[in-house]
Design an enzyme around this catalytic site. Structure first.
Site, PDB file in Angstrom:
ATOM      1  N   LYS A  31      12.547  23.814  30.820  1.00 35.62           N
ATOM      2  CA  LYS A  31      14.013  23.838  30.832  1.00 35.62           C
ATOM      3  C   LYS A  31      14.497  25.284  30.695  1.00 35.62           C
ATOM      4  O   LYS A  31      13.874  26.098  30.003  1.00 35.62           O
ATOM      5  CB  LYS A  31      14.505  22.981  29.663  1.00 35.62           C
TER       6      LYS A  31
ATOM      7  N   SER B 140      18.742  15.262  24.052  1.00 36.77           N
ATOM      8  CA  SER B 140      18.636  15.568  25.474  1.00 36.77           C
ATOM      9  C   SER B 140      17.231  15.525  26.026  1.00 36.77           C
ATOM     10  O   SER B 140      17.013  15.865  27.184  1.00 36.77           O
ATOM     11  CB  SER B 140      19.217  16.935  25.775  1.00 36.77           C
TER      12      SER B 140
END
Lengths: 503, 468
Positions: free
Chosen positions: B76, B136
């Site tokens: 990410k 998340s």
């Protein structure tokens, strides 16, 4: 770096009043009792004022690397050459506590008689400034590492500042705090250059000053920031106290503001861009768990000594504190207290003194006198530090031995010292030999010289016989000249007197 | 090959059935075909191919570094990667190229993994699609039919993870299978001297035992999580899962987490406060975006931050600073910390009463279509989407989302297991058993790619963007 809060009590003012009729009281929190019969009504304009001064001292810890990052610490390194990713506040970097800095803070706390908090916490103090890349500074606002200490110090009093009296000041707390960078303002190009190695100066002081009438509540305080020398600190505080008193006596009021000290004008001025009170939005530093310290009783069994800090061990490793050293010097060497202060207040001087003592036969009082007067005098004149001295302790010791054994006179010794200072590589013995400064030891030769001088100056001899007290000194002077200052005046005098009494 | 487990691929690499370079190229081909999804901010083809070459050499010499050698991974874009742009999907860090790797990235690279690229996220991970911090990893896992693991706080280093909320952030792992996640977790876990919040206890890579008998387990079902907004499909799956455990001999009981209803607000106060603090470093001076204004430092700060941050980020900074003001600190921040303690204690009490893991939904429903999604503002969406996940972050516990079934619309739904602190291995062991029982259909990638191609022919979606 560490920071200490120090609250002083009323300051003693030196020097003549400058036009205002206000007086200050000196002394501690208890006021001197005034016997009734000496009390009088205060005259108009004459009020007693007491000043309260609180110092916030930023001192950089002497360590190889910084408080929270692994970066090196190095004097006068090129700008931004010692900046780790954390120092530049690169995203994702985290603070890691430096063990040596914690130890230094504990040592400082112990030396200042503080209570060491076994648990202390870290906080973020937020404000925006170019030399603060993260937008916050990590400090210890809620629970610092050490609290409630004191420092006993000596201050010169008396008409000739020759007496030393002791006072005590409270130390509110000691906290570990992250250093900022250094800003250099380039007004010509309207630019600010930022060096993130570390902040300027090893010592920075902010002084909080207020005045009030004794018995009444404390007055509004102002803060004078960023004072870099002891001398300017004193000037700034003096000025600020005066300013506040004048302001209040003229019916004005003191604003709780931040001021800076104008070195050239010698006065404090309000700082322009500190409008309104700053809210630092303190928040716990989430990346640093509470700092836990141990002592012999609370140390967990089998604890890794690399991972824990033991306060008792640190206490054992503390070097001799200055007050103890001074006391020892006074006892051991029979010196005056003010001498012990001077010896300790000059970096390296105590060591120099002790080295001379070790190597010389001369008595300590002589050593003290030579080191504090002659040696220190020369250093000050040329603005040198002890470590920069061209004269070594060994050299001075050798010189004092020569003096002690009466091989040379004291004025000859001064000459030798001057030669040593030129640092031409010669020893005292060599200099004495080259310049023929040896004291005349030959009694007979000396007697002959005295005799011939007296014969050559019958008028002076007459004066002596008439009873003129200064005449003998002239004779001594003449003999000394004849010996090229290589004779002890006391010895000359004895010989002359003997010879005169024979005639 | 791209649908297999990590161990299967690793074995194939060892046996030479496929080479790292081939694997790498297959991945890139798929990445290219799915480019319209905007899943990658940066694709690091050169880097990965070079790593693949080195991996191939090692395999040829019989010196593979382990299970991850030659395996493609994606990171990410809020993890610092040396020499590779790291943006946090924000204008503020556009063009920022870090000089160091996050510890977790370094650990993966040291094992020979191939870095495919940096994946997209909501700006600074603040959207309803998640924050590493409130769910998340688990949220997207549930919506996409993947395994999403949130390790215990303090188990995995945060050094190099660009922080949102330092006291809640945790690097998360997304894989297709629980075993794969366990392998990765085993590599990532452990004390990092660069992160003072990691625990000191030594951690060794763990193998998950294959559980056959769950009769000694106690599963807790928190009753406060049965909220009206829960979709009937999810509720039904949750109930079926509980039944499954019971039918296999496990004890399944209702438990209470009484402070659940305060969780969202508490989270909001603490999150925005820490965010405001963590965003203070983005001033345009040292790195990242800098505006053109040079009238004064303050003016530069203001313009840089207005240009660099979107309004979600700016909104949170303002809220956070409000809560940290001297006059508000006690009533908001301190109060929230106290409530946080109560929420954490709720879990402690439940686990102390003999419960091994909690079983909850991960999300309220399947993924909401984009047009539906944008009808609500960010704050509302965050509140809804994080409802089952963020209390876990506040308590620092480990949790995992397991894909369970497809909805009537054909979209994945997952369920969450929450474990005791630092009992990540036990948690994943139970999750693995559950995964085996459920047999969630593996994504058929070829079909998916074909579907995508036909969509692409439709011009409308050419300008489709998920980035807010």
């Amino acid at each position: 770096c560490a920071l200490a809060w120090v609250y002083g009590v009323s300051r003693h003012r030196r020097g003549a009043p400058t036009g205002s009729t206000s007086n200050w009281i000196r002394g501690q929190s208890s006021l001197a009792q005034q016997p009734l019969h000496t009390a009088r009504k205060p005259r108009k304009g004459e009020h007693k004022w007491a000043a309260v001064v609180g110092l916030e001292i930023h001192a950089q810890i002497s360590s190889n690397s910084k408080l929270f990052s692994g970066s090196q610490v190095c004097f006068a390194a090129p700008p931004n050459s010692l900046v780790s990713f954390f120092d530049a506040s690169l995203p994702g970097t985290l603070p890691v506590l430096n063990r040596r800095c914690v130890e230094a803070a504990v040592m400082t706390g112990l030396a200042l008689n503080c209570h060491i908090n076994k648990k202390s916490l870290f906080d973020r103090k937020h404000y925006f400034y170019a030399d603060l890349p993260a937008g916050y500074q990590i400090t210890q606002q809620r629970l610092p590492i050490a609290v409630n200490g004191s420092l006993t110090y000596g201050i010169c009093v008396g008409k000739r500042q020759s007496q030393v009296t002791t006072r005590t000041v409270r130390v509110k707390q000691i906290q570990l705090e992250q250093d900022s960078g250094k800003s250099l303002h380039d007004d010509l190009r309207s630019q600010t250059l930022v060096d993130l190695n570390r902040a300027e100066g090893q010592l920075r002081v902010d002084a909080n000053v207020s005045v009030h009438h004794p018995g009444e509540p404390l007055g509004v305080r102002t803060e004078v920031k960023n004072l870099n020398s002891i001398r300017f600190l004193a000037k700034a505080i003096d000025y600020e106290i005066q300013r506040q008193i004048k302001e209040l006596e003229n019916g004005g009021e003191i604003l709780n503001e931040t001021r800076s000290f104008d070195y050239k004008l010698g006065c404090t001025v309000p700082m322009r861009d500190k409008e309104g009170k700053q809210d630092y939005r303190f928040m716990p530093e989430p990346n640093l768990p509470p700092l836990l310290l141990y002592d012999a009783t609370s140390l967990p069994a089998g604890a890794d000594s690399q991972q824990v800090i033991n306060i008792d061990q640190i206490r054992e490793r503390l070097p001799e504190l200055p007050s103890v050293t001074r006391e020892r010097l006074v006892q051991q060497y029979e010196m005056l207290p003010e001498h012990s202060f001077t010896l300790l207040n000059e970096v390296g001087l105590l060591e120099f003194f002790q080295n001379v003592i070790k190597e010389t036969r001369a008595e300590p009082k002589k050593v003290t006198s030579w080191v504090l007067n002659t040696f220190l005098g020369y250093l000050k004149q040329q603005n040198l530090a002890v470590r920069e001295s061209p004269v070594t302790a060994s050299a001075l010791a050798e010189l004092l031995d020569l003096l002690d054994s009466k091989a040379i006179s004291s004025s000859a010794a001064k000459q030798v010292f001057e030669e040593l200072w030129k640092h031409e590589g010669k020893t005292p013995t060599q200099i004495v030999s080259e310049k023929k400064l040896e004291l005349m030891q030959d009694q007979e030769a000396l007697e002959q010289l005295c005799h011939s001088v007296m014969q050559g100056h019958p008028q002076v001899v007459m004066d002596v016989k008439k009873g003129n007290p200064r005449a003998i000194n002239r004779l001594i002077g003449l003999v000394r000249k004849a010996t090229l200052s290589r004779a002890d005046p006391a010895v000359i005098k004895a010989i002359l007197e003997k010879q005169l009494s024979c005639h | 090959m791209l649908g297999r487990t990590l161990r299967e691929v690793s074995a194939a690499l060892k046996q030479g059935q496929i080479t790292p370079i081939e694997l790498c190229q297959k991945c890139f081909s798929l990445i290219k075909k799915t480019k319209f999804l905007n899943a990658y901010i940066t694709v690091t083809e050169e880097v990965a191919l070079k790593q693949a070459e080195e991996s191939e050499k090692r395999y040829k010499n019989g010196q593979s570094l382990g299970d991850l050698d030659g395996i493609p991974i994606a990171v990410k874009d809020n993890f610092s990667t040396s020499g590779i742009e790291t943006t946090c999907a924000s204008n503020m860090l556009k063009g920022y190229v870090p000089p160091y790797n996050a510890t977790v990235v370094q650990k993966l690279l040291d094992q020979g993994a191939l870095l495919m690229g940096k994946t997209n996220l909501d700006e600074f991970a603040m959207g309803a699609l998640g924050s590493d911090t409130g769910g998340s990893t688990r949220n997207p896992a549930a919506h996409c039919g993947l395994v999403g693991v949130k390790p215990s706080y303090g188990l995995v280093s945060r050094h190099g993870l660009i922080p949102l909320v330092n006291s809640m952030d945790v690097p998360g792992i997304l894989t297709r299978y629980v075993d794969d996640a366990a392998i990765v977790l085993g590599i990532l876990a452990g004390h990092d001297p660069k992160d003072s919040t990691t625990v000191q206890d030594p951690v060794k890579p763990f193998m998950l035992p294959s559980l056959t008998d769950v009769s000694k387990l106690c599963i807790g079902i928190p009753k406060e999580y049965l909220v009206p907004e829960l979709s009937s499909e999810v509720r039904s799956l949750w109930s079926k899962a509980a039944d499954l455990f019971e039918s296999e001999g496990a004890k399944v009981i209702d438990v209470s987490l009484p402070h659940t209803s305060y969780s969202i607000v508490c989270y909001h106060v603490l999150c925005t406060s820490e965010v405001a603090s963590n965003m203070a470093r983005f001033d345009g001076l040292e790195y990242g975006h800098r505006c053109d204004i040079d009238v004064s430092t303050e003016a530069m700060y203001a313009a840089t931050r207005r240009e660099g941050f979107n309004d979600v980020v700016r909104g949170r900074i303002l809220s956070g600073n409000f809560f940290l003001l001297k006059e508000n600190y006690e009533n908001y921040f301190i109060k929230a910390q106290k409530v946080r303690r109560l929420i954490a204690n709720d879990f402690v009490n439940v686990f102390n009463s003999g419960v091994d893991v909690l079983l909850t939904p991960t999300t309220l429903s399947e993924a909401v279509p984009y047009l539906e999604f944008i009808k609500e503002d960010n704050r509302t969406r965050s509140a809804q989407d994080d409802i089952f996940t963020q209390a876990v972050n506040m308590a620092g516990l480990p949790a995992v989302s397991i894909p369970v079934a497809l909805s009537d619309q054909g979209l994945p739904i997952g369920l969450q297991f929450i474990g005791r602190a630092f009992c990540d291995q036990q948690l994943l062991t139970i999750a693995k058993w559950f995964e085996k029982q459920v047999q969630f259909p593996v994504t058929q990638l070829q079909e998916f790619v074909d579907d995508c191609s036909s969509i692409l022919e439709n011009e409308k979606l050419a300008s489709f963007s998920l980035k807010q």
